[in-house]
Design a protein around this motif. Structure first.
Motif, PDB file in Angstrom:
ATOM      1  N   MET A  90     -16.975  37.040 -32.722  1.00 35.53           N
ATOM      2  CA  MET A  90     -15.888  37.085 -31.188  1.00 35.53           C
ATOM      3  C   MET A  90     -15.093  35.780 -32.056  1.00 35.53           C
ATOM      4  O   MET A  90     -15.951  35.166 -32.050  1.00 35.53           O
ATOM      5  CB  MET A  90     -15.973  37.488 -30.348  1.00 35.53           C
ATOM      6  N   ALA A  91     -14.105  36.125 -32.120  1.00 31.64           N
ATOM      7  CA  ALA A  91     -13.040  34.265 -32.270  1.00 31.64           C
ATOM      8  C   ALA A  91     -12.811  33.740 -29.915  1.00 31.64           C
ATOM      9  O   ALA A  91     -12.538  34.761 -29.093  1.00 31.64           O
ATOM     10  CB  ALA A  91     -11.446  34.387 -32.759  1.00 31.64           C
ATOM     11  N   ILE A  92     -12.868  32.496 -29.676  1.00 40.73           N
ATOM     12  CA  ILE A  92     -12.554  31.947 -29.254  1.00 40.73           C
ATOM     13  C   ILE A  92     -10.629  31.676 -28.622  1.00 40.73           C
ATOM     14  O   ILE A  92     -10.848  31.168 -29.697  1.00 40.73           O
ATOM     15  CB  ILE A  92     -13.922  31.164 -28.778  1.00 40.73           C
ATOM     16  N   THR A  93     -10.752  31.982 -27.120  1.00 40.00           N
ATOM     17  CA  THR A  93      -9.117  31.928 -27.530  1.00 40.00           C
ATOM     18  C   THR A  93      -9.335  30.244 -27.300  1.00 40.00           C
ATOM     19  O   THR A  93      -9.599  29.417 -26.596  1.00 40.00           O
ATOM     20  CB  THR A  93      -8.077  32.551 -26.186  1.00 40.00           C
ATOM     21  N   PRO A  94      -8.496  29.322 -27.916  1.00 46.52           N
ATOM     22  CA  PRO A  94      -7.786  28.399 -27.960  1.00 46.52           C
ATOM     23  C   PRO A  94      -7.567  27.890 -26.239  1.00 46.52           C
ATOM     24  O   PRO A  94      -7.052  28.628 -25.569  1.00 46.52           O
ATOM     25  CB  PRO A  94      -6.882  27.346 -29.098  1.00 46.52           C
ATOM     26  N   ILE A  95      -8.060  27.215 -25.374  1.00 48.70           N
ATOM     27  CA  ILE A  95      -7.181  26.410 -24.386  1.00 48.70           C
ATOM     28  C   ILE A  95      -5.900  26.223 -24.122  1.00 48.70           C
ATOM     29  O   ILE A  95      -5.656  25.870 -23.177  1.00 48.70           O
ATOM     30  CB  ILE A  95      -8.995  25.468 -23.577  1.00 48.70           C
ATOM     31  N   LYS A  96      -5.612  25.257 -25.554  1.00 47.70           N
ATOM     32  CA  LYS A  96      -4.177  25.351 -25.150  1.00 47.70           C
ATOM     33  C   LYS A  96      -3.569  26.706 -25.253  1.00 47.70           C
ATOM     34  O   LYS A  96      -2.803  26.692 -24.324  1.00 47.70           O
ATOM     35  CB  LYS A  96      -3.960  24.536 -26.343  1.00 47.70           C
ATOM     36  N   ASP A  97      -4.068  27.495 -25.535  1.00 50.36           N
ATOM     37  CA  ASP A  97      -2.735  29.333 -25.997  1.00 50.36           C
ATOM     38  C   ASP A  97      -3.424  29.569 -24.694  1.00 50.36           C
ATOM     39  O   ASP A  97      -1.998  30.127 -23.948  1.00 50.36           O
ATOM     40  CB  ASP A  97      -3.724  29.839 -26.706  1.00 50.36           C
ATOM     41  N   MET A  98      -4.246  29.424 -23.802  1.00 47.92           N
ATOM     42  CA  MET A  98      -4.163  29.858 -22.085  1.00 47.92           C
ATOM     43  C   MET A  98      -3.567  29.068 -21.332  1.00 47.92           C
ATOM     44  O   MET A  98      -3.200  29.724 -20.462  1.00 47.92           O
ATOM     45  CB  MET A  98      -6.042  29.939 -21.904  1.00 47.92           C
ATOM     46  N   VAL A  99      -3.623  28.070 -21.692  1.00 48.40           N
ATOM     47  CA  VAL A  99      -2.852  26.993 -20.947  1.00 48.40           C
ATOM     48  C   VAL A  99      -0.696  27.423 -21.155  1.00 48.40           C
ATOM     49  O   VAL A  99      -0.453  27.547 -19.664  1.00 48.40           O
ATOM     50  CB  VAL A  99      -2.867  25.368 -20.834  1.00 48.40           C
ATOM     51  N   MET A 100      -0.968  27.808 -22.093  1.00 42.20           N
ATOM     52  CA  MET A 100       0.593  28.286 -22.430  1.00 42.20           C
ATOM     53  C   MET A 100       0.657  29.961 -21.930  1.00 42.20           C
ATOM     54  O   MET A 100       2.235  29.588 -21.113  1.00 42.20           O
ATOM     55  CB  MET A 100       1.479  28.055 -23.882  1.00 42.20           C
ATOM     56  N   ALA A 101      -0.335  30.483 -21.735  1.00 44.71           N
ATOM     57  CA  ALA A 101      -0.015  32.136 -21.306  1.00 44.71           C
ATOM     58  C   ALA A 101       0.122  31.772 -19.857  1.00 44.71           C
ATOM     59  O   ALA A 101       1.340  32.918 -18.845  1.00 44.71           O
ATOM     60  CB  ALA A 101      -0.920  33.101 -21.599  1.00 44.71           C
ATOM     61  N   ALA A 102      -0.523  30.348 -19.250  1.00 51.88           N
ATOM     62  CA  ALA A 102      -0.486  30.913 -17.824  1.00 51.88           C
ATOM     63  C   ALA A 102       1.250  30.118 -17.433  1.00 51.88           C
ATOM     64  O   ALA A 102       1.215  31.308 -16.085  1.00 51.88           O
ATOM     65  CB  ALA A 102      -1.789  29.690 -17.254  1.00 51.88           C
ATOM     66  N   LYS A 103       0.747  29.270 -18.028  1.00 52.45           N
ATOM     67  CA  LYS A 103       2.900  28.421 -17.563  1.00 52.45           C
ATOM     68  C   LYS A 103       3.457  29.315 -17.649  1.00 52.45           C
ATOM     69  O   LYS A 103       4.555  29.109 -17.090  1.00 52.45           O
ATOM     70  CB  LYS A 103       2.487  26.590 -18.612  1.00 52.45           C
ATOM     71  N   ALA A 104       3.819  29.967 -18.190  1.00 50.94           N
ATOM     72  CA  ALA A 104       4.677  31.341 -18.987  1.00 50.94           C
ATOM     73  C   ALA A 104       4.892  31.902 -17.706  1.00 50.94           C
ATOM     74  O   ALA A 104       5.995  32.886 -17.693  1.00 50.94           O
ATOM     75  CB  ALA A 104       4.663  32.390 -20.097  1.00 50.94           C
ATOM     76  N   ALA A 105       3.246  32.015 -16.828  1.00 50.48           N
ATOM     77  CA  ALA A 105       3.465  33.467 -15.929  1.00 50.48           C
ATOM     78  C   ALA A 105       3.776  33.253 -14.514  1.00 50.48           C
ATOM     79  O   ALA A 105       3.188  33.692 -13.566  1.00 50.48           O
ATOM     80  CB  ALA A 105       1.966  34.021 -16.135  1.00 50.48           C
ATOM     81  N   ILE A 106       3.563  31.758 -14.837  1.00 50.01           N
ATOM     82  CA  ILE A 106       3.632  30.689 -13.217  1.00 50.01           C
ATOM     83  C   ILE A 106       5.284  30.152 -12.795  1.00 50.01           C
ATOM     84  O   ILE A 106       5.227  29.512 -13.569  1.00 50.01           O
ATOM     85  CB  ILE A 106       2.252  29.664 -12.920  1.00 50.01           C
ATOM     86  N   THR A 107       5.174  29.567 -11.784  1.00 49.06           N
ATOM     87  CA  THR A 107       6.209  28.374 -11.423  1.00 49.06           C
ATOM     88  C   THR A 107       5.945  27.103 -11.475  1.00 49.06           C
ATOM     89  O   THR A 107       4.089  26.785 -10.811  1.00 49.06           O
ATOM     90  CB  THR A 107       6.435  28.631  -9.729  1.00 49.06           C
ATOM     91  N   GLN A 166      -2.552  32.995  -8.180  1.00 52.46           N
ATOM     92  CA  GLN A 166      -1.794  34.436  -8.382  1.00 52.46           C
ATOM     93  C   GLN A 166      -2.376  36.053  -8.808  1.00 52.46           C
ATOM     94  O   GLN A 166      -2.165  36.995  -8.075  1.00 52.46           O
ATOM     95  CB  GLN A 166      -0.406  34.598  -9.774  1.00 52.46           C
ATOM     96  N   ASP A 167      -3.080  36.319  -9.799  1.00 56.92           N
ATOM     97  CA  ASP A 167      -4.220  36.983 -10.287  1.00 56.92           C
ATOM     98  C   ASP A 167      -4.902  37.511  -8.500  1.00 56.92           C
ATOM     99  O   ASP A 167      -4.341  39.151  -8.949  1.00 56.92           O
ATOM    100  CB  ASP A 167      -4.649  36.869 -11.223  1.00 56.92           C
ATOM    101  N   MET A 168      -4.879  36.814  -7.808  1.00 60.38           N
ATOM    102  CA  MET A 168      -5.967  37.308  -6.336  1.00 60.38           C
ATOM    103  C   MET A 168      -5.214  37.752  -5.191  1.00 60.38           C
ATOM    104  O   MET A 168      -5.581  38.592  -4.418  1.00 60.38           O
ATOM    105  CB  MET A 168      -6.467  35.945  -6.027  1.00 60.38           C
ATOM    106  N   GLY A 169      -3.299  37.548  -5.679  1.00 61.65           N
ATOM    107  CA  GLY A 169      -2.470  38.212  -4.407  1.00 61.65           C
ATOM    108  C   GLY A 169      -2.101  37.129  -3.801  1.00 61.65           C
ATOM    109  O   GLY A 169      -0.537  37.485  -3.696  1.00 61.65           O
TER     110      GLY A 169
END
Length: 126
Positions: A1-18, A101-104
């Protein structure tokens, strides 16, 4: 199983938040519409200081302190004010904002550039 790079996780989070600029964040706090929540490690606060008036909620406890059903709930985080999360460089705060945000939580944001940007701009530090 490949690990998702933290940079990708941060970029995905930033796309979904203010993300707020330091100016916008400071204005919201000064106007009483928001509160800073510093999620850095206690050693970082001791070494660098913190934003004036910020609530300290270490990243490892944030979700527990926010959840009213948690035995660790902190009333200071149960506010109608926007919670503006701050870390050193806006990576941890992006992930934490997305988690809240995911918590509501709807009234949550992060500050662009984090504490490092705030400090570099010569803004006040406690």
């Amino acid at each position: 199983m490949a690990i998702t790079p933290i940079k990708d996780m941060v970029m995905a989070a930033k796309a979904a938040i203010t993300s707020l600029s330091t100016d916008a964040a400071a204005t919201e706090v000064a106007e009483g519409r928001a509160v800073f929540v510093d999620i850095r490690d206690p050693r970082e606060l001791e070494r660098e200081g913190k934003l004036p008036g910020a609530i300290h909620a270490p990243r490892g406890m944030l979700e527990f302190w926010v959840d009213p059903a948690s035995p660790y709930h902190k009333e200071a985080l149960a506010s109608d004010k926007r919670l503006i999360l701050v870390c050193a460089g806006a990576w941890r705060s992006a992930l934490a904002t997305k988690t809240l945000q995911d918590m509501g939580l709807e009234n949550v944001a992060e500050m662009e550039g984090g504490f490092s940007a705030w400090k570099a701009e010569g803004r006040p530090i406690d």
